[in-house]
Design an enzyme around this catalytic site. Sequence first.
Site, short mmCIF file in Angstrom:
data_model
loop_
_atom_site.label_atom_id
_atom_site.label_comp_id
_atom_site.label_asym_id
_atom_site.label_seq_id
_atom_site.Cartn_x
_atom_site.Cartn_y
_atom_site.Cartn_z
N GLU A 1 -7.56 4.91 7.84
CA GLU A 1 -7.26 6.13 7.59
C GLU A 1 -8.32 6.66 5.83
OE1 GLU A 1 -3.77 5.33 5.01
OE2 GLU A 1 -2.75 4.89 7.13
N HIS B 1 -9.39 1.13 4.64
CA HIS B 1 -8.45 1.10 5.25
C HIS B 1 -9.23 1.71 6.35
CE1 HIS B 1 -4.18 1.99 6.72
NE2 HIS B 1 -3.62 1.90 5.82
N ASN C 1 0.65 -0.99 -0.10
CA ASN C 1 0.15 -0.15 0.20
C ASN C 1 0.58 0.97 -0.05
OD1 ASN C 1 -1.64 2.03 -0.20
ND2 ASN C 1 -2.42 1.34 2.81
N TRP C 2 0.60 1.71 -1.40
CA TRP C 2 1.77 3.09 -1.39
C TRP C 2 1.14 4.10 -0.74
CZ3 TRP C 2 4.89 3.35 -6.97
CH2 TRP C 2 5.92 2.42 -6.45
N LYS C 3 -0.26 4.03 -0.60
CA LYS C 3 -0.82 5.37 0.02
C LYS C 3 -0.90 7.10 -0.84
CE LYS C 3 0.40 3.49 4.93
NZ LYS C 3 -0.21 3.87 5.98
N GLY D 1 2.18 2.67 10.47
CA GLY D 1 3.12 3.31 10.64
C GLY D 1 3.78 4.11 11.37
N SER E 1 3.21 -1.96 10.80
CA SER E 1 4.13 -1.77 10.89
C SER E 1 5.22 -3.11 10.34
CB SER E 1 4.46 -1.26 11.95
OG SER E 1 4.48 -0.67 12.68
N GLU F 1 -5.71 -5.70 10.37
CA GLU F 1 -4.58 -4.07 10.50
C GLU F 1 -5.36 -3.20 11.81
OE1 GLU F 1 -2.53 -2.64 6.66
OE2 GLU F 1 -4.27 -1.62 6.68
N GLY G 1 2.86 -1.56 4.68
CA GLY G 1 2.55 -0.06 3.59
C GLY G 1 4.22 0.50 3.40
N GLY G 2 4.85 1.26 5.27
CA GLY G 2 5.97 1.94 5.14
C GLY G 2 6.87 0.94 4.10
C1 PEP Z 1 -0.83 0.38 5.67
O1 PEP Z 1 -1.21 0.97 5.27
O2 PEP Z 1 -2.13 -0.49 5.45
C2 PEP Z 1 -0.19 -0.58 6.78
C3 PEP Z 1 0.29 -1.91 6.69
O3 PEP Z 1 0.66 0.99 6.95
P1 PEP Z 1 2.62 0.04 7.67
O4 PEP Z 1 3.25 -0.93 7.17
O5 PEP Z 1 3.26 1.45 7.02
O6 PEP Z 1 2.12 -0.28 9.14
#
Ligand code: PEP
Length: 255
Positions: free
Chosen positions: A99, A97, A13-15, A175, A213, A169, A234-235
């Site tokens: 967010e 999600h 997930n590049w957001k 994040g 994470s 999640e 994500g990251g």
């Molecule tokens: C996400 O964006 O769904 C996510 C899990 O991000 P991260 O891995 O950065 O926590």
Amino acid sequence: MTESASRKILAANWKMHGSKAMLGAYVARLKPVEAVELVLFPPVGYLGLAAELIGKMAPFVALGAQDTHERETGAFTGETSAAMIADLGGRYVIVGHSERRRYAHESDERIAEKAVAAFRAGLQPVVCVGETLEERTAGMAQTVVKRQLEAVAKALPSADYARLIVAYEPVWAIGTGRSATSAQVEEMHAFIRQARESALGSRTLSTVLYGGSVSENSAPGFFNLGSVDGALVGGAALDAERFVRIAELLRTAKC
Ligand code: PEP
């Protein structure tokens, strides 16, 4: 009996990150990983270009969008429909999600409508569920996840609900660098599977991912749990080499 095979999926997930240049460099560094489906979720504006760049890797690397609108067409300025995502080369879509739940105030019911729209357009929805830290501290984690799942179960025909990919999640792990413990993930994934089976009245082998994470360090702890079929990252997925390394860990894991 309704059964759908679970499979190993690693999703990026590049957001709201990236550029045309980054996408080109990223795809050039991607490598197919045996028995693992890699799914990239760039910002929707880059989806068409991503589809072109992926080219021959398409059987190993799929594309998706980070959100969709629930309606097929109409006066919804700034929105993208599920059919448009499919038209751009997407096969997947993330809905719900945290967010989106937080910043766009999306309700469980609206998220369920988005899952319906995704199936209608031939996309595979990945529905995110998870509790906030306050909810976990209050002992409400399972109640919240159950409520989020029930809204989707109510909106979808059971054949689609059985095929739904769920990403657990926990909001407090996204994040933050603080992932859930293996025990917390094992417990919630078992709960999700059981909640789905009781809603369906049958056994389901569908895919349940963990997100929050995930990194090269934390991934093996999750991937070796029998109940985890992969991850939504994500990251750590913004770097193609890291993403491929995590996919290798998934390939060799026992899940
Ligand atoms: C996400 O964006 O769904 C996510 C899990 O991000 P991260 O891995 O950065 O926590």
